[in-house]
Every structure is written in structure tokens, then in C-alpha cells.
Write a protein that holds these residues in place. Structure first.
Motif, PDB file in Angstrom:
ATOM      1  N   LEU A  43       0.834  -1.193   0.000  1.00 36.51           N
ATOM      2  CA  LEU A  43       0.000   0.000   0.000  1.00 36.51           C
ATOM      3  C   LEU A  43       0.875   1.251   0.000  1.00 36.51           C
ATOM      4  O   LEU A  43       0.630   2.202  -0.750  1.00 36.51           O
ATOM      5  N   CYS A  44       1.898   1.258   0.851  1.00 35.44           N
ATOM      6  CA  CYS A  44       2.811   2.402   0.919  1.00 35.44           C
ATOM      7  C   CYS A  44       3.544   2.591  -0.401  1.00 35.44           C
ATOM      8  O   CYS A  44       3.716   3.729  -0.881  1.00 35.44           O
ATOM      9  N   GLN A  45       3.991   1.489  -1.001  1.00 38.34           N
ATOM     10  CA  GLN A  45       4.689   1.585  -2.282  1.00 38.34           C
ATOM     11  C   GLN A  45       3.782   2.167  -3.370  1.00 38.34           C
ATOM     12  O   GLN A  45       4.205   3.025  -4.157  1.00 38.34           O
ATOM     13  N   HIS A  46       2.552   1.691  -3.433  1.00 38.62           N
ATOM     14  CA  HIS A  46       1.623   2.195  -4.454  1.00 38.62           C
ATOM     15  C   HIS A  46       1.304   3.676  -4.224  1.00 38.62           C
ATOM     16  O   HIS A  46       1.160   4.447  -5.185  1.00 38.62           O
ATOM     17  N   THR A  47       1.184   4.067  -2.961  1.00 37.53           N
ATOM     18  CA  THR A  47       0.945   5.486  -2.658  1.00 37.53           C
ATOM     19  C   THR A  47       2.109   6.333  -3.152  1.00 37.53           C
ATOM     20  O   THR A  47       1.911   7.381  -3.787  1.00 37.53           O
ATOM     21  N   LEU A  48       3.333   5.899  -2.867  1.00 42.85           N
ATOM     22  CA  LEU A  48       4.515   6.633  -3.315  1.00 42.85           C
ATOM     23  C   LEU A  48       4.552   6.733  -4.835  1.00 42.85           C
ATOM     24  O   LEU A  48       4.813   7.812  -5.391  1.00 42.85           O
ATOM     25  N   GLN A  49       4.282   5.626  -5.529  1.00 41.39           N
ATOM     26  CA  GLN A  49       4.342   5.649  -6.988  1.00 41.39           C
ATOM     27  C   GLN A  49       3.308   6.604  -7.568  1.00 41.39           C
ATOM     28  O   GLN A  49       3.582   7.339  -8.532  1.00 41.39           O
ATOM     29  N   PHE A  50       2.109   6.620  -6.990  1.00 45.96           N
ATOM     30  CA  PHE A  50       1.077   7.538  -7.478  1.00 45.96           C
ATOM     31  C   PHE A  50       1.497   8.986  -7.277  1.00 45.96           C
ATOM     32  O   PHE A  50       1.324   9.835  -8.172  1.00 45.96           O
ATOM     33  N   LEU A  51       2.058   9.305  -6.119  1.00 45.01           N
ATOM     34  CA  LEU A  51       2.491  10.679  -5.857  1.00 45.01           C
ATOM     35  C   LEU A  51       3.684  11.057  -6.718  1.00 45.01           C
ATOM     36  O   LEU A  51       3.791  12.199  -7.183  1.00 45.01           O
ATOM     37  N   ASN A  52       4.592  10.112  -6.948  1.00 37.27           N
ATOM     38  CA  ASN A  52       5.700  10.378  -7.862  1.00 37.27           C
ATOM     39  C   ASN A  52       5.190  10.650  -9.273  1.00 37.27           C
ATOM     40  O   ASN A  52       5.737  11.483 -10.001  1.00 37.27           O
ATOM     41  N   ALA A  53       4.141   9.944  -9.672  1.00 34.58           N
ATOM     42  CA  ALA A  53       3.578  10.115 -11.009  1.00 34.58           C
ATOM     43  C   ALA A  53       2.863  11.449 -11.151  1.00 34.58           C
ATOM     44  O   ALA A  53       3.044  12.168 -12.145  1.00 34.58           O
ATOM     45  N   THR A  54       2.045  11.800 -10.172  1.00 32.36           N
ATOM     46  CA  THR A  54       1.183  12.977 -10.310  1.00 32.36           C
ATOM     47  C   THR A  54       1.855  14.281  -9.887  1.00 32.36           C
ATOM     48  O   THR A  54       1.555  15.331 -10.456  1.00 32.36           O
ATOM     49  N   LEU A  55       2.733  14.232  -8.896  1.00 35.35           N
ATOM     50  CA  LEU A  55       3.367  15.464  -8.412  1.00 35.35           C
ATOM     51  C   LEU A  55       4.775  15.666  -8.963  1.00 35.35           C
ATOM     52  O   LEU A  55       5.236  16.808  -9.084  1.00 35.35           O
ATOM     53  N   LYS A  56       5.461  14.566  -9.292  1.00 31.84           N
ATOM     54  CA  LYS A  56       6.826  14.682  -9.810  1.00 31.84           C
ATOM     55  C   LYS A  56       6.952  14.320 -11.288  1.00 31.84           C
ATOM     56  O   LYS A  56       8.016  14.498 -11.884  1.00 31.84           O
ATOM     57  N   ASN A  57       5.881  13.784 -11.854  1.00 33.37           N
ATOM     58  CA  ASN A  57       5.852  13.423 -13.273  1.00 33.37           C
ATOM     59  C   ASN A  57       6.971  12.451 -13.648  1.00 33.37           C
ATOM     60  O   ASN A  57       7.551  12.536 -14.727  1.00 33.37           O
ATOM     61  N   GLU A  58       7.268  11.489 -12.759  1.00 35.23           N
ATOM     62  CA  GLU A  58       8.311  10.505 -13.013  1.00 35.23           C
ATOM     63  C   GLU A  58       7.779   9.417 -13.954  1.00 35.23           C
ATOM     64  O   GLU A  58       6.739   8.805 -13.695  1.00 35.23           O
ATOM     65  N   LYS A  59       8.526   9.166 -15.017  1.00 30.89           N
ATOM     66  CA  LYS A  59       8.056   8.236 -16.057  1.00 30.89           C
ATOM     67  C   LYS A  59       7.847   6.826 -15.518  1.00 30.89           C
ATOM     68  O   LYS A  59       6.861   6.162 -15.856  1.00 30.89           O
ATOM     69  N   MET A  60       8.787   6.322 -14.704  1.00 30.23           N
ATOM     70  CA  MET A  60       8.653   4.965 -14.184  1.00 30.23           C
ATOM     71  C   MET A  60       7.428   4.841 -13.284  1.00 30.23           C
ATOM     72  O   MET A  60       6.729   3.828 -13.304  1.00 30.23           O
ATOM     73  N   ALA A  61       7.162   5.892 -12.512  1.00 29.21           N
ATOM     74  CA  ALA A  61       5.992   5.878 -11.633  1.00 29.21           C
ATOM     75  C   ALA A  61       4.705   5.918 -12.443  1.00 29.21           C
ATOM     76  O   ALA A  61       3.723   5.242 -12.117  1.00 29.21           O
ATOM     77  N   ILE A  62       4.689   6.705 -13.508  1.00 29.61           N
ATOM     78  CA  ILE A  62       3.506   6.775 -14.374  1.00 29.61           C
ATOM     79  C   ILE A  62       3.215   5.402 -14.966  1.00 29.61           C
ATOM     80  O   ILE A  62       2.065   4.940 -14.982  1.00 29.61           O
ATOM     81  N   ALA A  63       4.279   4.736 -15.432  1.00 32.07           N
ATOM     82  CA  ALA A  63       4.096   3.397 -15.995  1.00 32.07           C
ATOM     83  C   ALA A  63       3.597   2.427 -14.941  1.00 32.07           C
ATOM     84  O   ALA A  63       2.713   1.591 -15.220  1.00 32.07           O
ATOM     85  N   PHE A  64       4.130   2.510 -13.719  1.00 30.41           N
ATOM     86  CA  PHE A  64       3.718   1.633 -12.626  1.00 30.41           C
ATOM     87  C   PHE A  64       2.228   1.778 -12.359  1.00 30.41           C
ATOM     88  O   PHE A  64       1.498   0.781 -12.225  1.00 30.41           O
ATOM     89  N   ILE A  65       1.759   3.004 -12.284  1.00 30.85           N
ATOM     90  CA  ILE A  65       0.350   3.253 -11.966  1.00 30.85           C
ATOM     91  C   ILE A  65      -0.552   2.867 -13.140  1.00 30.85           C
ATOM     92  O   ILE A  65      -1.669   2.377 -12.937  1.00 30.85           O
ATOM     93  N   GLU A  66      -0.085   3.056 -14.348  1.00 36.80           N
ATOM     94  CA  GLU A  66      -0.904   2.706 -15.509  1.00 36.80           C
ATOM     95  C   GLU A  66      -0.988   1.196 -15.712  1.00 36.80           C
ATOM     96  O   GLU A  66      -1.956   0.686 -16.272  1.00 36.80           O
ATOM     97  N   ASN A  67       0.037   0.464 -15.260  1.00 34.05           N
ATOM     98  CA  ASN A  67       0.058  -0.987 -15.432  1.00 34.05           C
ATOM     99  C   ASN A  67      -1.025  -1.677 -14.604  1.00 34.05           C
ATOM    100  O   ASN A  67      -1.453  -1.164 -13.570  1.00 34.05           O
ATOM    101  N   LYS A  68      -1.394  -2.874 -15.035  1.00 33.38           N
ATOM    102  CA  LYS A  68      -2.166  -3.746 -14.172  1.00 33.38           C
ATOM    103  C   LYS A  68      -1.223  -4.337 -13.114  1.00 33.38           C
ATOM    104  O   LYS A  68      -0.016  -4.444 -13.338  1.00 33.38           O
ATOM    105  N   PRO A  69      -1.736  -4.720 -11.952  1.00 33.70           N
ATOM    106  CA  PRO A  69      -0.855  -5.248 -10.903  1.00 33.70           C
ATOM    107  C   PRO A  69       0.028  -6.406 -11.362  1.00 33.70           C
ATOM    108  O   PRO A  69       1.200  -6.488 -10.976  1.00 33.70           O
ATOM    109  N   VAL A  70      -0.497  -7.293 -12.200  1.00 31.54           N
ATOM    110  CA  VAL A  70       0.306  -8.441 -12.643  1.00 31.54           C
ATOM    111  C   VAL A  70       1.513  -7.985 -13.446  1.00 31.54           C
ATOM    112  O   VAL A  70       2.578  -8.619 -13.395  1.00 31.54           O
ATOM    113  N   ALA A  71       1.382  -6.887 -14.181  1.00 33.93           N
ATOM    114  CA  ALA A  71       2.511  -6.362 -14.951  1.00 33.93           C
ATOM    115  C   ALA A  71       3.589  -5.792 -14.042  1.00 33.93           C
ATOM    116  O   ALA A  71       4.755  -5.697 -14.434  1.00 33.93           O
ATOM    117  N   ASN A  72       3.203  -5.428 -12.829  1.00 34.55           N
ATOM    118  CA  ASN A  72       4.168  -4.944 -11.829  1.00 34.55           C
ATOM    119  C   ASN A  72       4.659  -6.058 -10.919  1.00 34.55           C
ATOM    120  O   ASN A  72       5.394  -5.807  -9.962  1.00 34.55           O
TER     121      ASN A  72
END
Length: 516
Positions: free
Chosen positions: A353-382
Motif C-alpha cells: 500500500l505504501c509503495q503504491h501510494t509513493l508511486q502515485f504521488l511520484n507520477a502525479t506530483l513529480k511526473n516521473e516516467k517509471m511511476a507513471i508506468a507503474f500506476i498505468e500498469n495492471k498489478p500483474v505487470a508490476n
């Protein structure tokens, strides 16, 4: 049973007070296994006063009103330069409960007995001395960091999710939180719209408080809330355009949509930012029956279905019941034998849960490409099994872009370079219409302010770019120059207005006045 009674029953169940079968858990921060980021973590706690509201200390049993106290906890990237910086323990965090619960002088040995979400067991006592990652009040790290404003669960503490807060701070975020308190006293009414509005107003107080800090990027602000705090944040988003993303930790906006609808600020069109909702596992039928809770809590999510302009990611953690979306729940809550997973699974899922929260915030507030991909992926792809995490996604439909939206962009760049801004905006929003009257009024309004006259000229010049044969616009531009005593440009534009409309009496009179 009336709607309010159902709401109160659901609130009581969700916060984990009603448990018919419990067992003691054994966990620790170390076993949760959150890997800290590159920053050391600072923590400070203080109280400020909201002088616009009154409040009463319930435990004093009198009618005396005071100005509303707002206890504030803040975690931040820090410099740990000296050996005298004090590393905190779990007990140091729990001591904050005494102030927030208005038992300031309560002896520490009563802590695990006094508060309903803490349990006095040997395992819990052993956790009090465990070191946390934060240090008390060190200097902040250089630079500006994104900020997360946190709203706690029903009547809960500002520190209820301290392990998550430390994890985010170590990865370059600032987290600010205050306790969930009722309108008049420490106690809420039972999850009512009034309770929600009160907590929302406390969140807005924190949004103002962050502007006093030097190391915060005010362009990168997110809200995060657990349980009832998620409901309060949903209405806060509808009132504030400065928020860029929202994180809901099993927020009760999923369970109590009617409470949200009753707010005078309820407006789905204004909820248009990225939104992530993490939900608990399905509640077993045995529990629903025993607690007299409707089965629809397992599947109904009216806000998700109703939002149109927000990109939404909706997760379900199949090994987490509601209480374990907070550090307090993972570490201190008794386990419900009817539905809870093992301690190991609870801690592992809280880590995710903490990891997913961090990735979402990295994606939306920091615009980090890896985080954006993580959030867009289905869980199995991660790399996560569907039996552990499942996900639904809902894409926003494009919202109509109006002259108000364009004006927001223009304001952001101080009304400079408006013609290039308009041309660039038309590429993405070809149906945008900027009405002549709106630009004329705005341009004059700015021009009559001596400190904004240049911006006013720019607005009127944009209007003329779009309406080159408007005698009225040339007349208005001339009036703007005349008001600011730029008579040469005033004469030039009055003459242009007369060329297009020889009967413009205002231009005739002004030119005569200027000639004299």
C-alpha cells in the motif's frame, strides 16, 4: 432504520470498534519492511489557533469557549548534521495522543489502556521502545518539495499513519496532518455532513499553513486521507483548485456518498484531478450479517461511477481489512478472527500500500516516467498476483475548455504573451471561444489598476487580434491609455476607432479634449 442511523452503524463498524471475535497480533516496524528513500526524516509537532472558530474542551465539563486549537504534525526531508539530533521512538509518537485527545498530563503507562484503538498487550508494550526513522526538529533539507496534506480517520490522531509518512518523507515529500475533531468538541456527531465539513475546513487550514514554509513547492500539493478523512478530502477537492491529486486509503466516500451529496459544496464537475482509491478486502457475509451491514459496501462505489473528469485508479487489497490501512491498525489493533489475514500478510500488504501510494504521488506530483508506468500498469505487470491486488481504471472524458480556463492560464503567466498562448491553446481546444465583451471588460478592469495597466493593454490587444474591426475595442484601448496618461497612444487608438465608426461620440469628445 433511518439513513443517519445506518451511517453511524457503518462508521462504527468500519473504524473497527465493533468486533465480536478478536485475537492479539504481533508486528513491528522492522517486519513491515519499508525501505527508506535517500532523505533523512525530520518531525515536528506544534499547535496553532484558528481564531475564526470556537471550541470547547470536553473533558473540562464546562461551557467555556476557546479559539479552535489545531495540533499539527509534519514530516519532512531533513539534514541530520549533529549527534544531538534525537531519533524518535514509537512511544514519542504516542505521547502526542495525550495532547490531541486532551489528556495532556496522562501518565505514559496508561497510554495503551486509555485509548480505544490501542491495546495493552505484551507485544504492544514491546513496540513502544522501537526506534522510528524520524528525528525531532532537525533543519530541513535544501530545496522545494511536494506536499501531502493528510486527513485522519474518524476522530483519529494526526500521527495514525506515521510509518507511511516517514516513508514518503524519505522519498522527498513533506506531509502535514492534524487530528480529526468535531465541530464543537473533540467528539464527532457520527459521520454526518457537518462532521465532514468541519474536517474539510481543518484541511483547508493546513493548506494555508503550508504557505508559511519555505521549502514547499506550492504548485505540487496532494491530499491523502484514511477512512472518514477520505470523505472530507473529496469535498475539499471540490472547493480548492490548487490540489493536484488525491489519495484515498479506503476512504468512506465509497461507503457514504449521501453524506457527500448533502454538502452545499458538492459539485462533481469540480472534481477533475487524478484520484486513487485503495479499498479493503471483501467483508465476509458472516461479518456483514452479525454487524447488520448491507452487502452493497463490498461493491457499490457511487462516486467512482459518477465522476467524469477525473482519471481514477481503484485498487482492492485482498489481504487488508479496513483497520490496517493505518500504522496504528497494523501495529496495535486486535485481529478479527472472522476476516483478518495473518500478521505477515497484513504487514506485507501494508508495505505494498505504501509503495503504491509513493508511486502515485511520484507520477502525479513529480511526473516521473517509471511511476507513471507503474500506476498505468495492471498489478500483474508490476509483479503482483491478482489474488493479492486487483485494479480498475476509469479514464476522464475531456472537459469543455472555456474562457475561464483560458483566463486561468493567462493569469498564471501574468497576462504576458497572450497571442502565442491563445494560438497554442487553440491547437488542443479548437472550440474555445473568447467573447469580445469578456476580454473588453477584463482589459479595462486591469487597465484601471495602475499596477496592472500593462496586463490590461495585453488583454485588449488580444481582443483586437481576434476582432480587428471592432471600433469599441479600439475605443476601450484608447480609454485605458488615456486613464494612464499615455496620451499619444490614446489619440492613435481613438482615431482608429473613428475610422471604423465615425459616429463614436466618445472618441470625438476625447480627441477634442486632448487637442485643447
Amino acid at each position: 432504520m433511518d439513513t443517519n442511523s445506518k451511517t453511524i452503524r457503518l462508521i462504527i463498524f468500519i473504524i473497527g470498534v465493533v468486533l465480536s471475535a478478536v485475537s492479539y497480533g504481533q508486528t513491528s516496524l522492522k517486519e513491515i519492511g519499508l525501505k527508506a528513500g535517500k532523505y533523512k526524516i525530520g518531525f515536528k509537532h506544534y499547535t496553532v489557533i484558528d481564531s475564526t472558530r470556537t471550541y470547547r474542551i470536553h473533558n473540562e465539563f464546562n461551557n467555556r469557549l476557546i479559539e479552535r486549537p489545531i495540533p499539527i504534525s509534519i514530516w519532512y526531508p531533513a539534514k541530520i548534521e549533529h549527534s544531538n539530533s534525537e531519533q524518535l521512538t514509537v512511544l514519542n509518537y504516542l505521547e502526542i495522543l495525550k495532547e490531541e485527545e486532551e489528556w495532556k498530563n496522562l501518565p505514559n503507562y496508561f497510554l495503551l489502556d486509555w485509548f480505544p484503538y490501542l491495546w495493552n498487550t505484551p507485544e504492544n508494550k514491546a513496540q513502544l521502545s522501537e526506534k522510528v526513522n524520524a528525528f525531532f526538529n532537525p533543519a530541513p533539507q535544501n530545496g522545494n518539495f511536494p506536499v501531502v496534506v493528510y486527513a485522519p480517520s474518524y476522530q483519529a490522531s494526526s500521527i495514525e499513519n506515521f510509518a507511511l509518512f516517514e516513508y514518503l518523507a524519505s522519498n522527498g515529500f513533506i506531509i502535514i496532518s492534524s487530528p480529526s475533531r468535531g465541530t464543537d468538541t473533540r467528539w464527532l456527531e457520527g459521520g454526518t455532513t457537518r462532521d465532514m465539513e468541519t474536517q474539510s475546513r481543518d484541511v483547508e487550514f493546513l493548506l494555508k499553513e503550508i504557505s508559511t514554509y519555505e521549502n514547499i513547492d506550492l504548485e505540487k500539493v496532494a491530499l491523502m486521507g484514511f477512512s472518514f478523512g477520505g470523505l472530507s478530502n473529496a469535498i475539499t477537492v471540490m472547493k480548492n483548485k490548487t490540489i493536484k491529486a488525491i489519495v484515498s486509503l479506503d476512504g468512506t466516500e465509497r461507503y457514504n456518498y449521501t453524506v457527500l451529496e448533502k454538502s452545499p459544496y458538492f459539485n462533481l464537475d469540480k472534481f477533475s484531478i487524478p484520484y486513487i482509491h485503495f479499498a479493503q478486502k471483501e467483508i465476509p457475509k458472516e461479518v456483514l450479517t452479525t454487524e447488520k451491514i448491507s452487502e452493497e459496501v463490498n461493491y457499490k462505489f457511487q462516486l467512482y461511477n459518477s465522476l467524469e473528469y477525473s482519471n481514477i485508479h481503484r485498487y482492492r487489497f485482498h489481504d487488508l481489512t479496513h483497520s490496517y490501512f493505518s500504522s496504528f491498525g497494523v501495529l496495535f489493533a486486535n485481529r478479527d478472527k472472522r476476516q483478518d489475514k495473518s500478521d505477515d500478510k497484513i504487514m506485507a500488504s501494508y508495505n505494498l500500500l505504501c509503495q503504491h501510494t509513493l508511486q502515485f504521488l511520484n507520477a502525479t506530483l513529480k511526473n516521473e516516467k517509471m511511476a507513471i508506468a507503474f500506476i498505468e500498469n495492471k498489478p500483474v505487470a508490476n509483479g503482483f498476483s491478482d489474488s493479492l491486488i486487483s485494479k480498475q481504471t476509469k479514464k476522464a472524458i475531456e472537459k469543455e475548455f472555456t474562457y475561464k480556463d483560458f483566463n486561468d492560464l493567462a493569469f498564471k503567466q501574468d497576462y504576458q504573451d497572450l497571442i502565442p498562448l491563445y494560438e497554442k491553446t487553440m491547437v488542443n481546444h479548437p472550440n474555445l471561444e473568447l467573447q469580445e465583451g469578456m476580454l473588453n471588460t477584463l482589459g479595462l478592469r486591469l487597465s484601471f489598476n495602475s499596477e496592472k495597466k500593462g496586463q490590461g493593454y495585453n488583454v485588449l490587444l488580444l481582443a483586437l487580434h481576434l476582432n480587428p474591426k471592432s471600433a469599441n475595442l479600439y475605443d476601450s484601448l484608447a480609454e485605458a491609455y488615456f486613464y494612464n496618461e499615455d496620451y499619444q497612444n490614446a489619440i492613435l487608438n481613438y482615431k482608429k476607432s473613428l475610422e471604423l465608426n465615425p459616429e463614436n461620440q466618445n472618441a470625438i469628445d476625447r480627441l477634442k479634449q486632448l487637442k485643447e
